[in-house]
Design a protein around this motif. Structure first.
Motif, PDB file in Angstrom:
ATOM      1  N   VAL A   1      35.315  42.574  38.194  1.00 24.06           N
ATOM      2  CA  VAL A   1      35.126  41.464  39.131  1.00 24.06           C
ATOM      3  C   VAL A   1      34.237  41.937  40.278  1.00 24.06           C
ATOM      4  CG1 VAL A   1      37.202  42.023  40.477  1.00 24.06           C
ATOM      5  CG2 VAL A   1      36.303  39.680  40.507  1.00 24.06           C
ATOM      6  N   THR A   2      33.394  41.032  40.773  1.00 26.52           N
ATOM      7  CA  THR A   2      32.485  41.355  41.867  1.00 26.52           C
ATOM      8  C   THR A   2      33.097  40.994  43.213  1.00 26.52           C
ATOM      9  OG1 THR A   2      31.395  39.183  41.834  1.00 26.52           O
ATOM     10  CG2 THR A   2      30.490  40.890  40.394  1.00 26.52           C
ATOM     11  N   PHE A   3      32.616  41.671  44.242  1.00 28.02           N
ATOM     12  CA  PHE A   3      32.935  41.349  45.634  1.00 28.02           C
ATOM     13  C   PHE A   3      31.612  41.228  46.385  1.00 28.02           C
ATOM     14  CE2 PHE A   3      36.666  43.450  44.032  1.00 28.02           C
ATOM     15  CZ  PHE A   3      37.750  42.940  44.735  1.00 28.02           C
ATOM     16  N   GLY A   4      31.239  40.008  46.769  1.00 31.31           N
ATOM     17  CA  GLY A   4      30.029  39.886  47.568  1.00 31.31           C
ATOM     18  C   GLY A   4      29.247  38.603  47.449  1.00 31.31           C
ATOM     19  N   PHE A   5      29.468  37.836  46.387  1.00 28.64           N
ATOM     20  CA  PHE A   5      28.810  36.531  46.313  1.00 28.64           C
ATOM     21  C   PHE A   5      29.481  35.538  47.273  1.00 28.64           C
ATOM     22  CE2 PHE A   5      27.728  38.217  42.052  1.00 28.64           C
ATOM     23  CZ  PHE A   5      26.363  38.038  42.085  1.00 28.64           C
ATOM     24  N   SER A   6      30.761  35.736  47.518  1.00 29.87           N
ATOM     25  CA  SER A   6      31.486  34.911  48.492  1.00 29.87           C
ATOM     26  C   SER A   6      31.570  35.659  49.820  1.00 29.87           C
ATOM     27  CB  SER A   6      32.885  34.584  47.964  1.00 29.87           C
ATOM     28  OG  SER A   6      33.643  35.775  47.802  1.00 29.87           O
ATOM     29  N   GLU A   7      32.082  34.989  50.832  1.00 26.78           N
ATOM     30  CA  GLU A   7      32.199  35.614  52.154  1.00 26.78           C
ATOM     31  C   GLU A   7      33.487  36.428  52.207  1.00 26.78           C
ATOM     32  OE1 GLU A   7      30.288  32.667  55.326  1.00 26.78           O
ATOM     33  OE2 GLU A   7      31.421  31.584  53.797  1.00 26.78           O
ATOM     34  N   LEU A   8      33.342  37.732  52.271  1.00 22.11           N
ATOM     35  CA  LEU A   8      34.484  38.641  52.157  1.00 22.11           C
ATOM     36  C   LEU A   8      35.195  38.854  53.481  1.00 22.11           C
ATOM     37  CD1 LEU A   8      32.767  41.363  49.935  1.00 22.11           C
ATOM     38  CD2 LEU A   8      34.184  39.433  49.179  1.00 22.11           C
TER      39      LEU A   8
ATOM     40  N   TYR B   1      32.669  25.760  50.846  1.00 19.72           N
ATOM     41  CA  TYR B   1      32.464  26.886  49.936  1.00 19.72           C
ATOM     42  C   TYR B   1      32.316  28.187  50.705  1.00 19.72           C
ATOM     43  CZ  TYR B   1      31.827  23.597  46.127  1.00 19.72           C
ATOM     44  OH  TYR B   1      32.024  22.619  45.191  1.00 19.72           O
ATOM     45  N   SER B   2      32.843  29.239  50.130  1.00 20.43           N
ATOM     46  CA  SER B   2      32.727  30.573  50.699  1.00 20.43           C
ATOM     47  C   SER B   2      31.456  31.225  50.156  1.00 20.43           C
ATOM     48  CB  SER B   2      33.948  31.419  50.316  1.00 20.43           C
ATOM     49  OG  SER B   2      33.793  32.759  50.761  1.00 20.43           O
ATOM     50  N   GLY B   3      30.484  31.447  51.021  1.00 21.46           N
ATOM     51  CA  GLY B   3      29.232  32.052  50.582  1.00 21.46           C
ATOM     52  C   GLY B   3      28.565  31.212  49.516  1.00 21.46           C
ATOM     53  N   TYR B   4      28.242  31.842  48.375  1.00 26.17           N
ATOM     54  CA  TYR B   4      27.640  31.117  47.264  1.00 26.17           C
ATOM     55  C   TYR B   4      28.676  30.335  46.461  1.00 26.17           C
ATOM     56  CZ  TYR B   4      23.320  33.745  48.070  1.00 26.17           C
ATOM     57  OH  TYR B   4      22.175  34.277  48.634  1.00 26.17           O
ATOM     58  N   GLY B   5      29.940  30.516  46.791  1.00 28.70           N
ATOM     59  CA  GLY B   5      30.983  29.717  46.154  1.00 28.70           C
ATOM     60  C   GLY B   5      31.543  30.291  44.870  1.00 28.70           C
ATOM     61  N   PHE B   6      31.176  31.523  44.531  1.00 27.52           N
ATOM     62  CA  PHE B   6      31.700  32.113  43.300  1.00 27.52           C
ATOM     63  C   PHE B   6      31.693  33.637  43.376  1.00 27.52           C
ATOM     64  CE2 PHE B   6      27.120  32.119  42.655  1.00 27.52           C
ATOM     65  CZ  PHE B   6      26.884  33.337  42.034  1.00 27.52           C
ATOM     66  N   GLU B   7      32.432  34.241  42.472  1.00 29.00           N
ATOM     67  CA  GLU B   7      32.315  35.658  42.147  1.00 29.00           C
ATOM     68  C   GLU B   7      32.181  35.740  40.632  1.00 29.00           C
ATOM     69  OE1 GLU B   7      31.853  38.137  44.109  1.00 29.00           O
ATOM     70  OE2 GLU B   7      32.559  37.401  46.061  1.00 29.00           O
TER      71      GLU B   7
ATOM     72  N   GLY C   1      19.178  47.887  54.128  1.00 23.24           N
ATOM     73  CA  GLY C   1      18.219  48.572  53.267  1.00 23.24           C
ATOM     74  C   GLY C   1      18.806  49.173  52.020  1.00 23.24           C
ATOM     75  N   GLY C   2      20.098  48.976  51.776  1.00 26.96           N
ATOM     76  CA  GLY C   2      20.704  49.491  50.554  1.00 26.96           C
ATOM     77  C   GLY C   2      20.181  48.761  49.333  1.00 26.96           C
ATOM     78  N   LYS C   3      20.291  49.388  48.169  1.00 33.04           N
ATOM     79  CA  LYS C   3      19.721  48.790  46.958  1.00 33.04           C
ATOM     80  C   LYS C   3      20.692  47.849  46.251  1.00 33.04           C
ATOM     81  CE  LYS C   3      21.099  52.492  43.784  1.00 33.04           C
ATOM     82  NZ  LYS C   3      20.648  53.392  42.703  1.00 33.04           N
ATOM     83  N   ASP C   4      21.984  47.940  46.585  1.00 33.56           N
ATOM     84  CA  ASP C   4      22.987  47.134  45.900  1.00 33.56           C
ATOM     85  C   ASP C   4      23.468  45.993  46.794  1.00 33.56           C
ATOM     86  OD1 ASP C   4      22.875  48.768  43.646  1.00 33.56           O
ATOM     87  OD2 ASP C   4      24.397  50.136  44.449  1.00 33.56           O
ATOM     88  N   PRO C   5      23.255  44.737  46.399  1.00 35.99           N
ATOM     89  CA  PRO C   5      23.617  43.606  47.256  1.00 35.99           C
ATOM     90  C   PRO C   5      25.109  43.313  47.309  1.00 35.99           C
ATOM     91  CG  PRO C   5      22.683  42.818  45.203  1.00 35.99           C
ATOM     92  CD  PRO C   5      22.520  44.302  45.196  1.00 35.99           C
ATOM     93  N   LEU C   6      25.848  43.685  46.262  1.00 31.76           N
ATOM     94  CA  LEU C   6      27.279  43.404  46.251  1.00 31.76           C
ATOM     95  C   LEU C   6      28.036  44.508  46.972  1.00 31.76           C
ATOM     96  CD1 LEU C   6      27.623  42.190  42.554  1.00 31.76           C
ATOM     97  CD2 LEU C   6      27.272  40.813  44.615  1.00 31.76           C
ATOM     98  N   ASP C   7      29.062  44.115  47.711  1.00 29.54           N
ATOM     99  CA  ASP C   7      29.824  45.101  48.480  1.00 29.54           C
ATOM    100  C   ASP C   7      30.665  46.004  47.590  1.00 29.54           C
ATOM    101  OD1 ASP C   7      28.822  43.409  50.461  1.00 29.54           O
ATOM    102  OD2 ASP C   7      30.510  43.826  51.787  1.00 29.54           O
ATOM    103  N   GLY C   8      31.049  45.490  46.408  1.00 25.41           N
ATOM    104  CA  GLY C   8      31.873  46.313  45.535  1.00 25.41           C
ATOM    105  C   GLY C   8      32.115  45.671  44.186  1.00 25.41           C
ATOM    106  N   LEU C   9      32.593  46.482  43.250  1.00 30.24           N
ATOM    107  CA  LEU C   9      32.971  46.048  41.910  1.00 30.24           C
ATOM    108  C   LEU C   9      34.281  46.736  41.560  1.00 30.24           C
ATOM    109  CD1 LEU C   9      29.484  46.759  40.308  1.00 30.24           C
ATOM    110  CD2 LEU C   9      30.394  44.471  40.688  1.00 30.24           C
ATOM    111  N   SER C  10      35.225  45.984  41.025  1.00 37.30           N
ATOM    112  CA  SER C  10      36.499  46.557  40.589  1.00 37.30           C
ATOM    113  C   SER C  10      36.673  46.309  39.099  1.00 37.30           C
ATOM    114  CB  SER C  10      37.678  45.949  41.353  1.00 37.30           C
ATOM    115  OG  SER C  10      37.759  46.481  42.659  1.00 37.30           O
ATOM    116  N   ALA C  11      37.070  47.356  38.375  1.00 32.49           N
ATOM    117  CA  ALA C  11      37.246  47.265  36.920  1.00 32.49           C
ATOM    118  C   ALA C  11      38.702  47.547  36.563  1.00 32.49           C
ATOM    119  CB  ALA C  11      36.322  48.253  36.217  1.00 32.49           C
TER     120      ALA C  11
END
Length: 353
Positions: free
Chosen positions: A61-68, A78-84, A38-48
């Motif tokens: 860079v995002t963390f969450g489109f692929s299988e973490l 492919y891991s998850g959607y195959g990209f970050e 139920g969280g509003k953010d689909p990505l597990d994390g973002l690193s800058a």
């Protein structure tokens, strides 16, 4: 199972960023409540990360489109959607935190992918229908995607992961990408947009004469690489035989898409290539032919246009509400209707046509 084993996808991303930035500790923004709970953010994390070349910027860079963590999908390649996604955003010298709008935008990309199932690939583009930073005085109203030049694809135990850099682009740059090629337009502007860093204050690349000339030459030489265009407003009504006459078929388009379709007719059909227009429930395939005609089914219409009809239509379609008739094809009428641009809450913010 060890902690290292269940974070193999996450670790693969971190290793690639460490290869570039060494021991630099990134600014990391995690998700408190998982999306599945139920969280509003689909990505597990973002690193800058702070980068200084070719000019100061944040490399996010995002963390969450692929299988973490553990492998869950059935696709071994492919891991998850195959990209970050990565995003390079201009940074002021004294800036210690990446701009929140950029982080929000990346999470919005996550919502788009998770909710629609549509994935990004190098060469894609996306119209944001407004500033990519809400409320900002910027010309950047769309996004383009290319391979991150510093981050080649990696093969993890969960499958392949590509790193796609997201770039803020202007409306006329988007049109150029549609009528030529995303990657070709970006290459033409490479010297003027070093590192493909998104800077909200920049002007359009097409304002630079040498870049504009290179793009126009490419369009005339190559035509368009856009063979498929999704349009919200698309309808077809077959012609009808009456006692003493026949009514023409009617193809309905939105005013926002009309000029794009006009350019693509020149860049596709007049180059001998077909163009598919698609909405949620209809596909209209425009194809070059020696004579005009159509074949209509329930979900797909194949519309043949000879060179004269395609040429006339490409000159006639405008972003305004009107009925367009083709002198060389009496059996077809193009009905251009108003397009209402809406914000994320569904409110109409502007009208085209």
């Amino acid at each position: 199972m060890s902690e290292e084993a269940v974070t193999i996808g996450w670790d693969a991303i971190t290793e690639q960023m460490t290869r570039i930035y060494g021991t630099q500790e990134p600014k990391h923004y995690g998700t408190v409540i998982p999306y599945m709970l139920g969280g509003k953010d689909p990505l597990d994390g973002l690193s800058a990360y702070k980068a200084d070349q070719p000019s100061p910027h944040w490399h996010i860079v995002t963390f969450g489109f692929s299988e973490l963590y553990e492998k869950e999908s059935e696709d071994p390649d492919y891991s998850g959607y195959g990209f970050e996604l990565t995003f390079r955003v201009a940074r002021k010298e004294d800036e210690e935190e990446p701009p929140m709008w950029a982080l929000n935008l990346l999470q919005n990309m996550g919502r788009y992918v998770f909710n629609s199932g549509n994935i990004f690939a190098a060469g894609d583009y996306l119209d944001a229908n407004g500033p990519i930073c809400l409320g900002a005085d910027t010309l950047l109203t769309a996004l383009a995607f290319m391979e991150d030049p510093e981050l080649p694809a990696v093969h993890t135990p969960n499958g392949r992961v590509e790193f796609l850099q997201m770039i803020g682009i202007t409306e006329d740059e988007l049109e150029a990408m549609k009528t030529w090629s995303t990657l070709s337009v970006l290459e033409a502007g490479r010297a003027a947009l070093p590192g493909y860093i998104t800077d909200l204050s920049r002007d359009s690349l097409l304002q630079i004469p040498a870049v504009n000339e290179a793009i126009q030459r490419g369009i005339e030489r190559d035509g368009s690489s856009t063979g498929f265009l999704f349009v919200d407003q698309l309808a077809w009504e077959a012609g009808k035989n009456r006692l003493l006459s026949k009514t023409p078929a009617v193809l309905t388009l939105g005013a926002k898409q009309a000029p794009t379709v006009a350019k693509l007719l020149r860049g596709r059909l007049l180059k001998g290539k077909e163009l598919t227009l698609a909405s949620h429930d209809l596909r209209v395939v425009l194809e070059p032919g020696e004579e005009t005609g159509c074949e209509a089914g329930e979900e797909e219409v194949r519309l043949r246009l000879d060179a004269a009809a395609a040429e006339e239509l490409s000159r006639t379609l405008q972003p305004r509400e009107e009925t367009v008739r083709i002198s060389t094809y009496k059996g077809l009428v193009i009905q251009v209707v108003k397009t209402h641009i809406k914000d994320q809450d569904g409110n109409v913010v502007s009208t085209i046509g």
